[in-house]
Design a protein around this motif. Structure first.
Motif, PDB file in Angstrom:
ATOM      1  N   ASN A  33       0.913  -1.123  -0.031  1.00 51.56           N
ATOM      2  CA  ASN A  33      -0.031  -0.084  -0.007  1.00 51.56           C
ATOM      3  C   ASN A  33       0.887   1.239  -0.061  1.00 51.56           C
ATOM      4  OD1 ASN A  33      -2.000  -1.672   0.138  1.00 51.56           O
ATOM      5  ND2 ASN A  33      -2.395  -1.467   2.501  1.00 51.56           N
ATOM      6  N   LEU A  34       2.135   1.016   0.487  1.00 50.36           N
ATOM      7  CA  LEU A  34       2.932   2.431   0.485  1.00 50.36           C
ATOM      8  C   LEU A  34       3.609   2.828  -0.960  1.00 50.36           C
ATOM      9  CD1 LEU A  34       4.802   1.357   3.727  1.00 50.36           C
ATOM     10  CD2 LEU A  34       2.856   2.201   3.478  1.00 50.36           C
ATOM     11  N   THR A  35       2.528   3.247  -1.661  1.00 51.30           N
ATOM     12  CA  THR A  35       3.060   3.582  -3.004  1.00 51.30           C
ATOM     13  C   THR A  35       3.955   4.823  -2.995  1.00 51.30           C
ATOM     14  OG1 THR A  35       0.948   4.732  -3.317  1.00 51.30           O
ATOM     15  CG2 THR A  35       0.993   2.523  -3.811  1.00 51.30           C
ATOM     16  N   THR A  90       4.573 -10.582  -3.506  1.00 48.33           N
ATOM     17  CA  THR A  90       4.193 -10.043  -4.806  1.00 48.33           C
ATOM     18  C   THR A  90       3.971  -8.613  -4.969  1.00 48.33           C
ATOM     19  OG1 THR A  90       3.532 -12.234  -5.493  1.00 48.33           O
ATOM     20  CG2 THR A  90       2.873 -10.521  -7.205  1.00 48.33           C
ATOM     21  N   GLU A  91       3.374  -7.880  -3.922  1.00 49.19           N
ATOM     22  CA  GLU A  91       2.729  -6.776  -3.609  1.00 49.19           C
ATOM     23  C   GLU A  91       3.818  -5.946  -3.644  1.00 49.19           C
ATOM     24  OE1 GLU A  91      -0.637  -9.671  -2.328  1.00 49.19           O
ATOM     25  OE2 GLU A  91       1.595  -9.308  -1.908  1.00 49.19           O
ATOM     26  N   ILE A  92       4.920  -5.989  -3.418  1.00 44.42           N
ATOM     27  CA  ILE A  92       6.115  -5.286  -3.640  1.00 44.42           C
ATOM     28  C   ILE A  92       6.155  -4.738  -4.974  1.00 44.42           C
ATOM     29  CG2 ILE A  92       8.711  -4.892  -3.175  1.00 44.42           C
ATOM     30  CD1 ILE A  92       7.400  -5.417  -0.459  1.00 44.42           C
ATOM     31  N   GLY A  93       5.825  -5.506  -5.871  1.00 39.92           N
ATOM     32  CA  GLY A  93       5.703  -4.708  -7.146  1.00 39.92           C
ATOM     33  C   GLY A  93       4.655  -3.580  -7.641  1.00 39.92           C
ATOM     34  N   ASN A  94       4.070  -3.149  -6.388  1.00 41.28           N
ATOM     35  CA  ASN A  94       3.219  -1.969  -6.352  1.00 41.28           C
ATOM     36  C   ASN A  94       3.811  -0.808  -5.990  1.00 41.28           C
ATOM     37  OD1 ASN A  94       1.056  -3.817  -7.061  1.00 41.28           O
ATOM     38  ND2 ASN A  94       0.238  -3.953  -4.805  1.00 41.28           N
ATOM     39  N   LEU A  95       5.067  -0.708  -5.489  1.00 38.46           N
ATOM     40  CA  LEU A  95       5.779   0.162  -5.001  1.00 38.46           C
ATOM     41  C   LEU A  95       6.377   0.905  -5.994  1.00 38.46           C
ATOM     42  CD1 LEU A  95       7.418  -1.322  -1.460  1.00 38.46           C
ATOM     43  CD2 LEU A  95       5.036  -0.193  -2.104  1.00 38.46           C
TER      44      LEU A  95
END
Length: 906
Positions: free
Chosen positions: A415-417, A435-440
């Protein structure tokens, strides 16, 4: 006076303009009015001439004082309109105020940032009785602050900041009681803070930071109850913070950072309820943070980092709801984070790094939704990362490395974009990379090395196109590097060292051309080295060692002008070394050992001017060792062992004065060891084993600083072992085995007390082994297959008594032994001769007596012996003679002894 008279005349001509329309005046009346006006004017000129003249005199004297000061300045370009023909009130930086009968006086001198260079003591301060503002900041003034400045009794603002002033602060400044602003910062002022500053009760701003002021903070400063800002930072102040500081209740900015202040923070600090910024960082404060700090509810910045603060963080810190910056790092705070931290809803920077914080991160941390910078590294925090971290959507930096954090990386981090830096390294974090690390998408720095991360690298990391640093080493990652990594064109630092990664690397891994650090060693990568590295001209450090890379090494690298270190060791690379390596002029370490590289050693490599380490061992290099290696003045580690090199050791190696390790073993080198190697006085390891070297071992080796290893085994060395080697008292391993050495082991080897290995096997040595504990406990394999070694080593024969000393003393011992034998034989011969003579004489005497006795019997000499007892008497005499007892001795003559015998006549 004429000017005043003209004004009256004009005034008289215009009087009708303001008189009432019905007003009528006769001529006598008008004349009377004019006379009265003339009298008033005359009276004023007669009564106040001194005042008008004094006013005119003030502006003239002020201008004259400024012109005189200008004449002493080295740079006057910006004061070009300061001339005697121009009124001082029109000069650059000068402001006047009209007083008295509209006569001017100088009230402000504002000459900041004009590049003025000169001294203050040449300015006549007494010439400015009405001066309110003196601003000479940001110039090049030098010298001291003169005491005469106290003549400016009406001064409100004094700004001498950012100059080169020296000397001490004059105590006379305390007389300027109308001062509201005193700025002396950014100078070289020394001495202490004058206690007279306590008299400046109207002072609002006091800034003397960035000087070399010593001494303590005067308690009298507590009198400055109107003070808004007290800035004493970046000096050499000592002592403690006086509790009188608590009286300065109007204080909004209190900064004493970067001094040598000691003691604890006084509880009276809690009285400063209007304080906005508190700077105590960079001192030697100890003790606890007082609970009263919670009273400062207006506080926006709290800076106490880099001290020796201990104890817990007070729960009252939760009262500081307006706090924006909290810096408590680099202390000894040794408790858990209070849950009240979650009340600091306006905080933007949270730094409690480098302490001894324990327990877990409180979940209330998720309330800090405005937080941008979070530093909690280098503590003893355990537990897992709370999922509430995902609420801190404004976070830019999240740094919690070097703790004991366990558990997995929460997927809420996705969430920490706005996040740019995520450092979780050196913890006990397990699980896989979410996998959500890819959102950063703004992430630039991602480091989770030295953990227990498992699984594969998610392809979603390839979405982080702004990523500059990706460091994942020392984990348990496996699988391939995703092909999506080719999208990371801004990558500068990629470190995947010491994992279980395998497969081929993406061919376009470095196609961005910005890569500087590529650390992929100790994995299971295979296939060719990516061709994109050839065009990566920014490479600085490359480690691909301990993998299974294959292919022609000359096709993977080009010209890399910034390359400093490269290690391609322990792979399956083939081909030859390209001359292009010679263009890497900053290269200090070149390691490509244990591959299948062939051909000759390129001269271009050995001529690299900055080369410190060259390790090309365990390859298939042929030819001779280039003599140019002897010019590598920075070389301290040279290993070209286990190749097929021929020829002699270049004598030029003796010019490698920085050399510490030299390994030429396992080649086909011939000839003798160059004597010039004795010049390599820093040499600690020398390995020349398994070659065809001959001649004798140079005695000069004893002058070297060898303390690790000297290995000359498996060669053709002859002659004796030089006793000078015993001077290598710090040497740990000495191997001279498998040579043709003769003679004995020098007894001086007993002094080599640091030895842990001494292999002298397979030579022609003889004689005794030195006697000390090291040799007596040594294994027999170090001495086997020699000519005749003996001594107290298990498995060796004991030396004979006559051989108990070494051959060095043999000749002396032989002489002593021969002398002893001669003396013994001579003594024995003398005793034998004396005994023989004595025995012969005794035998002759006994025989004579017997004969005489017999004759007497036969001739009837005594008639008594003719009696029947004659035979018995004879026996008695013979018995006495045989006994030779003192009992029967009568006397001793020159050649005989007389005995008596009693005969019975019955």
């Amino acid at each position: 006076m004429s000017r005043g008279f003209l004004g009256i005349i004009i005034y008289s001509f215009n009087m009708k303009s303001w008189l009432p329309s019905k007003f009528t005046a006769t001529f006598p009346t008008l004349m009377m009015i004019m006379v009265l006006l003339l009298l008033v004017l005359l009276f004023s000129n007669l009564c106040f001439p001194a005042f008008n003249m004094a006013t005119a005199s003030n502006i003239e004297s002020e201008g004259r004082a400024l012109l005189q000061w200008k004449a002493t300045l080295k740079s006057q370009d910006l004061l070009h309109n300061w001339t005697s023909t121009e009124s001082p009130c029109n000069w650059t930086g000068i402001s006047c105020r009209y007083a008295g009968h509209l006569m001017p006086t100088i009230t402000k001198v504002q000459l900041g940032e004009l590049g003025l260079e000169g001294k203050l003591e040449t300015l006549n301060f007494s010439a400015f009785p009405s001066l309110r503002v003196l601003d000479l900041s940001d110039n090049h003034l030098h010298g001291y602050i003169p005491e005469a400045i106290s003549a400016l009794s009406k001064l409100i603002i004094l700004d001498l900041s950012n100059n080169n002033l020296t000397g001490v602060i004059p105590s006379e400044l305390g007389n300027l009681t109308k001062l509201k602003t005193l700025w002396l910062f950014e100078n070289q002022i020394s001495g202490s803070i004058p206690p007279s500053f306590g008299q400046l009760k109207n002072l609002n701003l006091l800034n003397i930071a960035s000087n070399v002021i010593v001494g303590s903070i005067p308690p009298m400063l507590g009198n400055l109850t109107k003070l808004n800002a007290l800035i004493l930072a970046r000096n050499n102040l000592t002592g403690s913070i006086p509790r009188e500081i608590g009286y300065m209740v109007k204080l909004k900015d209190f900064n004493i950072a970067n001094n040598n202040i000691i003691g604890s923070i006084p509880a009276s600090i809690g009285n400063l309820i209007e304080l906005n910024y508190l700077g105590f960082d960079g001192n030697q404060l100890h003790g606890f943070i007082p609970y009263h700090i919670g009273n400062m509810t207006e506080l926006k910045g709290l800076y106490i980092f880099n001290n020796y603060i201990t104890g817990p963080i007070p729960h009252s810190i939760g009262n500081l709801t307006k706090l924006e910056d909290l810096y408590l790092g680099a202390n000894n705070i040794n408790d858990s984070l209070p849950g009240e931290i979650g009340n600091l809803v306006n905080v933007r920077t949270f730094d409690i790094s480098e302490n001894q914080i324990i327990d877990s991160i409180p979940r209330s941390i998720g309330n800090l939704t405005k937080l941008q910078f979070f530093y909690l590294y280098n503590n003893n925090i355990n537990g897992s990362i709370p999922s509430e971290i995902g609420n801190m959507t404004n976070l830019i930096v999240f740094q919690i490395s070097h703790n004991k954090i366990s558990g997995s990386i929460p997927y809420e981090l996705g969430n920490l974009t706005k996040l740019e830096t995520l450092y979780l390294f050196s913890n006990n974090i397990s699980g896989s990379i979410p996998t959500e690390i890819g959102n950063l998408v703004r992430l630039k720095n991602f480091a989770i090395y030295d953990n227990q991360i498992t699984g594969s690298i998610p392809p979603s990391l390839g979405s982080l196109k702004g990523l500059i640093k990706l460091i994942l080493f020392d984990n348990y990652l496996y699988g391939k590097v995703p092909d999506e990594f080719e999208n990371l064109t801004n990558l500068i630092n990629l470190q995947l060292f010491n994992n279980y990664l395998s497969g081929d690397l993406p061919p376009g891994l470095a196609k961005g051309g910005l890569l500087q650090y590529l650390i992929l060693g100790y994995n299971k990568f295979q296939g060719p080295i990516p061709i994109s590295l050839k065009n990566s001209t920014n490479l600085v450090r490359v480690r691909l060692d301990n993998n299974q890379f294959t292919g022609d090494v000359s096709q993977s690298f080009g010209v890399h002008p910034y390359l400093v270190y490269i290690d391609l060791s322990f792979n399956r690379l083939s081909g030859t070394l390209s001359p292009f390596w010679g263009a890497c002029l900053n290269l200090t370490s070149f390691k490509i050992s244990s591959n299948r590289i062939s051909g000759q050693i390129p001269r271009e490599i050995v001529q690299l001017p900055m080369l410190h380490m060259l390790d090309i061992s365990s390859n298939n290099f042929v030819g001779k060792i280039p003599r140019e290696l002897g010019r590598s003045s920075y070389m301290f580690h040279l290993n070209i062992s286990n190749n097929h090199l021929t020829g002699a050791i270049p004598p030029e190696f003796g010019d490698l004065f920085s050399l510490e390790v030299l390994d030429l073993s396992s080649n086909n080198l011939i000839g003798e060891i160059p004597i010039r190697l004795e010049n390599c006085i820093k040499l600690s390891t020398l390995k020349l084993s398994n070659n065809l070297l001959n001649g004798t071992i140079p005695s000069q080796f004893g002058n070297l600083n060898l303390h690790d290893d000297l290995d000359l085994s498996d060669n053709l060395f002859m002659g004796e072992i030089p006793p000078q080697l015993s001077k290598l008292t710090e040497l740990q391993e000495l191997n001279l085995s498998h040579n043709k050495l003769v003679g004995d082991i020098p007894s001086s080897f007993q002094s080599m007390t640091s030895l842990t290995l001494l292999d002298l096997s397979y030579n022609s040595l003889e004689g005794p082994v030195p006697k000390n504990h090291f040799f007596q406990t040594a294994p027999i394999k170090w001495f086997i297959h020699n000519k005749g070694l003996c001594g107290q080593v298990q498995g060796l024969p004991l030396c004979a008594q006559s051989q108990s000393t070494s051959r060095d003393d043999a000749k002396k011992q032989h002489k002593v032994i021969i002398l002893i034998i001669v003396l013994v034989l001579g003594t024995l011969l003398t005793i034998f001769l004396i005994s023989g003579i004595f025995t012969l004489r005794c035998f002759k005497r006994k025989r004579s007596i017997v004969i005489d006795t017999r004759e007497e019997f036969d001739g009837h000499f005594f008639s008594v012996w003719r009696v029947n007892q004659g035979k018995e008497a004879y026996k008695e005499i013979i018995r006495v003679m045989r006994l030779q007892s003192e009992k029967y001795r009568i006397g001793t003559g020159a050649s005989s002894i007389v005995y008596k015998a009693s005969l019975s006549l019955d």
